[in-house]
Design a protein around this motif. Structure first.
Motif, short mmCIF file in Angstrom:
data_model
loop_
_atom_site.label_atom_id
_atom_site.label_comp_id
_atom_site.label_asym_id
_atom_site.label_seq_id
_atom_site.Cartn_x
_atom_site.Cartn_y
_atom_site.Cartn_z
N SER A 107 51.95 10.49 -25.45
CA SER A 107 50.24 10.26 -26.46
C SER A 107 49.63 9.00 -25.73
CB SER A 107 50.27 10.91 -27.79
OG SER A 107 51.26 11.26 -28.52
N LYS A 135 48.67 6.54 -28.85
CA LYS A 135 49.90 5.45 -29.30
C LYS A 135 49.82 4.25 -28.45
CE LYS A 135 52.17 8.78 -31.02
NZ LYS A 135 51.84 8.78 -32.95
N VAL A 175 62.10 6.64 -28.83
CA VAL A 175 62.16 5.66 -30.04
C VAL A 175 61.64 6.74 -31.07
CG1 VAL A 175 61.46 3.52 -30.73
CG2 VAL A 175 61.82 3.99 -28.56
N GLY A 204 52.28 2.86 -35.10
CA GLY A 204 53.69 4.88 -35.05
C GLY A 204 52.77 5.37 -34.94
N1 7TS Z 1 56.58 12.86 -31.41
C1 7TS Z 1 56.91 10.87 -31.71
C2 7TS Z 1 57.94 10.56 -31.59
C3 7TS Z 1 56.16 10.65 -32.45
O1 7TS Z 1 55.83 9.76 -33.38
C4 7TS Z 1 54.40 11.50 -33.04
C5 7TS Z 1 53.35 10.79 -33.61
C6 7TS Z 1 54.91 13.11 -31.99
C7 7TS Z 1 55.85 12.90 -31.26
C8 7TS Z 1 53.01 13.65 -31.64
O2 7TS Z 1 52.31 12.82 -30.98
P1 7TS Z 1 51.22 13.35 -31.12
O3 7TS Z 1 50.24 12.58 -30.30
O4 7TS Z 1 50.72 14.48 -30.32
O5 7TS Z 1 50.56 13.86 -32.35
N2 7TS Z 1 53.78 10.14 -35.15
C9 7TS Z 1 52.90 9.68 -35.83
C10 7TS Z 1 54.04 8.75 -36.55
O6 7TS Z 1 54.43 8.50 -36.72
N3 7TS Z 1 52.74 8.83 -37.21
O7 7TS Z 1 51.69 9.21 -37.40
C11 7TS Z 1 51.97 10.35 -35.95
#
Ligand code: 7TS
Length: 420
Positions: free
Chosen positions: A237, A240, A187, A44
């Motif tokens: 992103s 992920k 999610v 995640g």
């Molecule tokens: N939205 C959700 C649902 C997320 O899980 C995350 C990152 C983001 C937005 C932000 O994504 P980014 O790539 O722009 O940072 N979530 C997590 C997590 O659950 N553990 O580390 C980052």
């Protein structure tokens, strides 16, 4: 082991997902941590990368590196073609209508900030309301709070029930003539809940309200079709979904993107600049100021190729099996409480103990080679809702195995032995 069908290297002849074969594509999965085989359950936060993605980055810098959209020379043309081909792959990946609707950004966070600052500042005003849910990641809360401060709008929050599900009646109640934007996760990263986004979109559209979906945790698990979802924006992103860090996508419906002002100014996003007046470039370039993350954009396209090469019926069955097995196994541990028990879930198992802090759980699991995240998961309001300071979170990907979950269960046994 059964014979591997010709056309699908990740599926056994039985139709079962060939997890052992797929694991070979991810070099880091054979690593050892504290002398133990790595069990990577922090997908995640970020997923691991297959060799083809790692190779794509290496190849780009060895053989193709050049700036794009400007050179007349061979390397620049080649790099431009590769980058634009990646955009096309991402369009196909989420079934957008046009490459114009695929904007490369740094990741989900930047995508949401772009919409809040561009759409929000142009079209929202004092007294308007923005609706989010109580299970959002901070990156789908704070950009809207910033917008509210700037334009005088108000943030409204859809409550969640004790299973971690959206209370739909409350959403319907919150939707009024004041509502001008809805932004919800597809999610949940902290609970694993799969949100009934199609229902939410239908209700919002019934009032002419646009909807953004935060797809950060959905893209690694679900097959996304933005036309079928009928969302107006979709943010995700690369890192992920088995691609590199530093690159992600904002999908936007072309009619809306056309109306929106640029987010940042600079090179590439203009067609003509004079000191009197500047003309902006066409979509998607209007939203892509400056030299982009070329190598990682191309490599994200390779991640899409990789994912599209998998049999998603087999992937989904395997992932459902992992979550079910883990939920049952952890559910049998008396001192352990699972946070997030929605009927529809994907990829995430959050848990707490009354007498052991999540950070201590994470530290002991790490000694056993098991990587989980411990903390508030950038979703502090979710922790407040459930009255816990933090949870330990195991988050799965298709390359995880039932045997790894057995390792997790044994490692939790060690936690309980240490803390009595
Ligand atoms: N939205 C959700 C649902 C997320 O899980 C995350 C990152 C983001 C937005 C932000 O994504 P980014 O790539 O722009 O940072 N979530 C997590 C997590 O659950 N553990 O580390 C980052």
């Amino acid at each position: 082991m059964n014979a591997v069908p010709q056309n699908n290297p990740g599926t056994l002849a039985s139709g079962q997902f060939d997890v052992a074969r797929v694991r070979e594509d991810f070099p880091i999965l054979s690593a050892k941590v504290h002398g133990k085989p790595l069990v990577y359950f922090d997908n995640g936060a970020t997923s691991q990368k297959p060799q083809c993605v790692i190779d794509a980055i290496d190849h780009y810098y060895r053989a193709e590196n050049s700036n794009i959209h400007r050179g007349v020379h061979h390397l620049s043309e080649q790099a431009t073609a590769a980058y634009e081909a990646a955009r096309g792959k991402l369009r196909g990946f989420i079934n957008a209508r046009s490459d114009k609707e695929i904007i490369f950004v740094r990741g989900t966070t930047e995508a949401i900030n772009l919409v809040a600052q561009s759409y929000g500042r142009a079209f929202l005003k004092a007294g308007d309301e923005i609706v989010v849910s109580a299970m959002e990641h901070h990156s789908n809360i704070v950009p809207w709070q910033m917008l509210c401060e700037q334009v005088g709008a108000k943030l409204r929050v859809i409550p969640i029930n004790h299973d971690g599900e959206i209370v739909m009646e409350e959403f319907e109640r919150l939707l009024t003539d004041k509502t001008k934007f809805v932004s919800v996760t597809h999610v949940s990263n902290a609970l694993g809940t799969v949100v009934p986004v199609k229902e939410i979109i239908a209700l919002a559209h019934g009032r002419g309200v646009p909807v953004l979906l935060d797809g950060a945790q959905a893209v690694p698990h679900l097959q996304i079709d933005v036309q079928d979802l009928d969302c107006d924006f979709y943010a995700f992103s690369g890192h992920k979904m088995f691609g590199p860090t530093g690159v992600g996508v904002l999908y936007g419906r072309a009619e809306l993107l056309e109306k929106m002002p640029p987010y940042q100014g600079g090179g590439d996003m203009i067609s003509l600049v004079t000191f009197e007046k500047t003309h902006y470039n066409v979509l998607p370039y209007k939203f892509e100021a400056g030299t982009p993350n070329i190598a990682d954009g191309i490599a994200l396209g390779v991640a899409v190729d990789y994912l599209r090469g998998l049999d998603w019926a087999a992937v989904t069955a395997h992932e459902d099996g992992l979550l079910r097995y883990a939920t049952e196994a952890l559910g049998q541990i008396a001192a352990l409480r699972i946070i997030g028990t929605a009927k529809e879930k994907a990829g995430v198992l959050s848990f707490v103990f009354d007498h052991v802090h999540a950070h201590d759980v994470g530290t002991i699991l790490d000694q056993e080679g098991v990587a989980v995240r411990a903390g508030h998961h950038c979703a502090m309001p979710v922790m407040q809702r459930f009255g816990v300071p933090a949870t330990a979170r195991a988050s799965f990907a298709f390359y995880n195995t039932i045997e790894e979950i057995d390792v997790l269960v044994r490692a939790i046994g060690r936690v309980l032995k240490v803390f009595g």
